[in-house]
Enzyme design. Structure first.
Site, PDB file in Angstrom:
ATOM      1  N   HIS A  84       0.807  -1.257   0.049  1.00  0.00           N
ATOM      2  CA  HIS A  84       0.127  -0.499  -0.121  1.00  0.00           C
ATOM      3  C   HIS A  84       0.694   1.353   0.102  1.00  0.00           C
ATOM      4  O   HIS A  84       1.329   1.662   1.311  1.00  0.00           O
ATOM      5  CB  HIS A  84      -1.063   0.210   1.097  1.00  0.00           C
ATOM      6  CG  HIS A  84      -1.901   1.000   1.317  1.00  0.00           C
ATOM      7  ND1 HIS A  84      -3.007   0.872   2.088  1.00  0.00           N
ATOM      8  CD2 HIS A  84      -2.433   2.111   1.025  1.00  0.00           C
ATOM      9  CE1 HIS A  84      -3.700   2.140   1.977  1.00  0.00           C
ATOM     10  NE2 HIS A  84      -2.954   3.102   1.159  1.00  0.00           N
ATOM     11  N   HIS A 106       1.616   5.093  -2.277  1.00  0.00           N
ATOM     12  CA  HIS A 106       0.332   5.671  -3.927  1.00  0.00           C
ATOM     13  C   HIS A 106       1.899   5.986  -4.464  1.00  0.00           C
ATOM     14  O   HIS A 106       2.570   6.995  -3.559  1.00  0.00           O
ATOM     15  CB  HIS A 106      -0.153   6.174  -3.102  1.00  0.00           C
ATOM     16  CG  HIS A 106      -1.508   5.788  -2.675  1.00  0.00           C
ATOM     17  ND1 HIS A 106      -2.292   5.539  -3.512  1.00  0.00           N
ATOM     18  CD2 HIS A 106      -1.768   5.822  -1.410  1.00  0.00           C
ATOM     19  CE1 HIS A 106      -3.332   5.804  -2.567  1.00  0.00           C
ATOM     20  NE2 HIS A 106      -2.651   5.180  -1.521  1.00  0.00           N
ATOM     21  N   HIS A 127      -9.360   1.163  -0.540  1.00  0.00           N
ATOM     22  CA  HIS A 127      -9.703   1.196   0.118  1.00  0.00           C
ATOM     23  C   HIS A 127     -10.751   2.346   1.273  1.00  0.00           C
ATOM     24  O   HIS A 127     -11.872   1.915   0.524  1.00  0.00           O
ATOM     25  CB  HIS A 127      -9.268   3.122   0.504  1.00  0.00           C
ATOM     26  CG  HIS A 127      -7.809   3.653  -0.235  1.00  0.00           C
ATOM     27  ND1 HIS A 127      -6.688   2.822  -1.027  1.00  0.00           N
ATOM     28  CD2 HIS A 127      -6.493   4.742   0.839  1.00  0.00           C
ATOM     29  CE1 HIS A 127      -5.730   3.409  -0.679  1.00  0.00           C
ATOM     30  NE2 HIS A 127      -5.589   4.207   0.107  1.00  0.00           N
ATOM     31  N   GLU A 150     -11.163   4.329   6.220  1.00  0.00           N
ATOM     32  CA  GLU A 150      -9.560   5.205   6.933  1.00  0.00           C
ATOM     33  C   GLU A 150     -10.566   5.980   7.742  1.00  0.00           C
ATOM     34  O   GLU A 150     -10.489   6.474   8.703  1.00  0.00           O
ATOM     35  CB  GLU A 150      -9.769   5.483   5.107  1.00  0.00           C
ATOM     36  CG  GLU A 150      -8.787   6.615   5.863  1.00  0.00           C
ATOM     37  CD  GLU A 150      -6.861   6.802   4.675  1.00  0.00           C
ATOM     38  OE1 GLU A 150      -7.783   7.238   3.450  1.00  0.00           O
ATOM     39  OE2 GLU A 150      -5.884   7.691   5.187  1.00  0.00           O
TER      40      GLU A 150
HETATM   41  N1  ADE Z   1      -4.700   8.094  -2.207  1.00  0.00           N
HETATM   42  C1  ADE Z   1      -3.279   8.990  -1.731  1.00  0.00           C
HETATM   43  N2  ADE Z   1      -3.102   8.175  -0.278  1.00  0.00           N
HETATM   44  C2  ADE Z   1      -4.584   8.192   0.195  1.00  0.00           C
HETATM   45  C3  ADE Z   1      -4.707   7.749   0.982  1.00  0.00           C
HETATM   46  N3  ADE Z   1      -4.833   8.130   2.335  1.00  0.00           N
HETATM   47  N4  ADE Z   1      -6.356   8.009   1.476  1.00  0.00           N
HETATM   48  C4  ADE Z   1      -7.036   7.575   0.055  1.00  0.00           C
HETATM   49  N5  ADE Z   1      -6.340   8.390  -1.079  1.00  0.00           N
HETATM   50  C5  ADE Z   1      -5.206   8.580  -1.062  1.00  0.00           C
HETATM   51 ZN    ZN Z   2      -4.141   5.139   0.132  1.00  0.00          ZN
END
Ligand code: ADE
Ligand code: ZN
Length: 344
Positions: free
Chosen positions: A16, A18, A193, A196
Site C-alpha cells: 500500500h 501511492h 480503501h 479510513e
Molecule cells: N490517495 C493517496 N493517499 C490516500 C489516502 N490515505 N486515502 C485515500 N486516498 C489516498
Molecule cells: Zn492509501
C-alpha cells in the site's frame, strides 16, 4: 526495543503505497516548474501541509497535475523504488497509481513510463515493482469503467489488480460494483480503501459487493463488532499505514492505534507507508513506529515482514524466492527463523 537502523536493514515488502504520494516535495516542485503547472506553493517546506484527508487530497491532486509525461512517470517511479530500497531494504512493492488524475496522458503511455522506472529500479536496486491502477472514487463510475477497460485492453504482468482510493466518505463502494465485477471477470485482483475515515460498513461492502481480497486501511472496523466478525470470517487482509492512520486519527496514536487493536482482534494485516514523503515517513520509519507500539522483538518484526508476502499478488515461485531471501538475510541480522511457517 529494536533499534531503527536494524529494522531498516530488515528485508521488506509493501502492499500500500501511492506512486504520486511517493514524490518528494522538491521533485514535485521541479516537475511543476518544468511542466508549467501551478502549485499552491513552491516552498518545499510548505507544500506537504494539511489538516485532514480532504486537504491532503487537494495537495495530492496538485502533485498529480505536476506529473505530466511518460518520462516524468519513469523518473518518479524509479526514484520511489530506489529511495525505499536504499533507505529501508524494500524488496517488493505494489504501487497504486491514479491514471484518471492525469487525463491528458493516455493510459498506455502512462503505463510505459511507470514500467520503465520500475524495471530500471529492479535492475539497479533489486526491488520488484508491481502496479495497481486505482479508481478515484470522487469521480464518476463511467470514468472508472473507462479506466478498467484500458487496464484490460493493455494488460501486462506487472499490473496485478485494481484499487479504489481518495475520500472514502465521498464514494461508496456500491457505486463501483459493475466496474469491479468487470475487473474480476478479467482476472484482476481487487482491493479498496475503506473505513479510513468512513464507517465500517464500507469495509463489509467492499468485501461483499466489490469482491475485495484486501482492504486498505479499514480502521473503523474496530468499532463495529458485526463488521469485525464478518472481516475475520472472510480472511481478508488489511494493508494498514502507521503514519497516515495516526495523522487522520490523532486521538488514537501509539499503543492506542486502531492498528494495534486490529492485530489483537486477529485480523491479518501489514504495515505500509501510503504516501511516504508527504507524511514525513518511509517504510523503515513505519516499521519502527509499529515495532515500538507493538513491543516487537526482531523475530516479531521479521514475522511481520514475512507475512506481508502471503498477501502479495505474486505467483508462488516468486513468493517462495522472496521468502527464502528474507529468511536468509534476517538470520544474518540476528533473528531466529526456526518457528516461522510462512507461505510453504
Ligand atoms: N490517495 C493517496 N493517499 C490516500 C489516502 N490515505 N486515502 C485515500 N486516498 C489516498
Ligand atoms: Zn492509501
Amino acid at each position: 526495543m529494536i533499534d531503527e537502523s536494524l529494522l531498516r536493514r530488515l528485508p521488506k515488502a509493501e502492499l500500500h503505497c501511492h506512486l504520486e504520494g511517493a514524490v518528494p516535495a522538491e521533485t514535485a516542485i521541479m516537475l511543476a516548474r518544468r511542466n508549467g503547472v501551478r502549485l499552491p506553493t513552491y516552498d518545499a517546506q510548505q507544500l506537504y501541509r494539511f489538516a485532514d484527508l480532504p486537504q491532503f487530497l487537494t495537495v495530492y491532486r496538485a502533485v498529480c497535475a505536476s506529473i505530466v509525461t511518460a518520462a516524468d512517470f519513469a523518473e518518479v517511479a524509479y526514484a520511489a523504488q530506489a529511495d525505499a530500497a536504499i533507505a529501508a531494504n524494500l524488496r517488493y512493492r505494489e504501487l497504486f497509481v491514479n491514471p484518471t488524475n492525469h487525463p491528458d496522458l493516455p493510459y498506455p503511455r502512462l503505463l510505459a513510463g511507470v514500467l520503465d522506472g520500475l524495471r530500471a529500479a529492479q535492475v539497479d536496486h533489486g526491488v520488484i515493482g508491481r502496479l495497481i491502477p486505482a479508481i478515484n472514487r470522487e469521480q464518476s463510475a463511467s470514468v472508472a469503467g473507462d479506466l478498467v477497460e484500458a487496464v484490460i485492453a493493455h494488460r501486462v504482468d506487472e499490473v496485478v489488480g485494481i484499487g479504489l482510493d481518495h475520500n472514502d466518505v465521498l464514494g461508496p463502494p456500491v457505486k463501483f460494483a459493475g466496474v469491479y465485477a468487470r475487473a474480476r471477470a478479467a482476472g484482476l485482483r481487487r482491493t479498496a480503501h475503506a473505513g479510513e475515515i468512513a464507517q465500517a460498513r464500507q469495509v463489509t461492502e467492499s468485501i461483499e459487493v466489490l469482491g475485495c481480497e484486501r482492504i486498505d486501511h479499514g480502521y473503523a472496523i474496530i468499532d463495529d463488532p458485526v463488521a469485525l466478525a464478518h472481516a475475520l470470517a472472510s480472511g481478508v487482509h488489511f494493508a494498514t499505514c502507521w503514519s497516515t492512520c495516526a495523522w487522520f486519527h490523532p486521538d488514537r496514536i501509539g499503543v492506542a492505534s486502531p492498528i494495534v487493536a486490529m492485530a489483537a482482534a486477529g485480523l491479518p494485516l501489514s504495515i505500509n507507508s501510503d504516501d511516504p514523503p508527504m507524511f514525513g515517513t518511509d517504510i523503515g520509519r513505519e516499521y519502527h513506529g509499529a515495532a515500538t507500539a507493538f513491543g516487537w522483538t526482531l523475530d516479531d518484526a521479521q514475522r511481520a515482514a514475512l507475512t506481508v508476502l502471503d498477501a502479495a499478488w505474486i505467483d508462488d515461485t516468486e513468493r517462495r524466492q522472496l521468502v527464502d531471501e528474507f529468511r536468509r538475510e534476517t538470520t544474518d541480522l540476528g533473528a531466529s527463523t526456526a518457528e516461522l511457517d510462512i507461505a510453504e
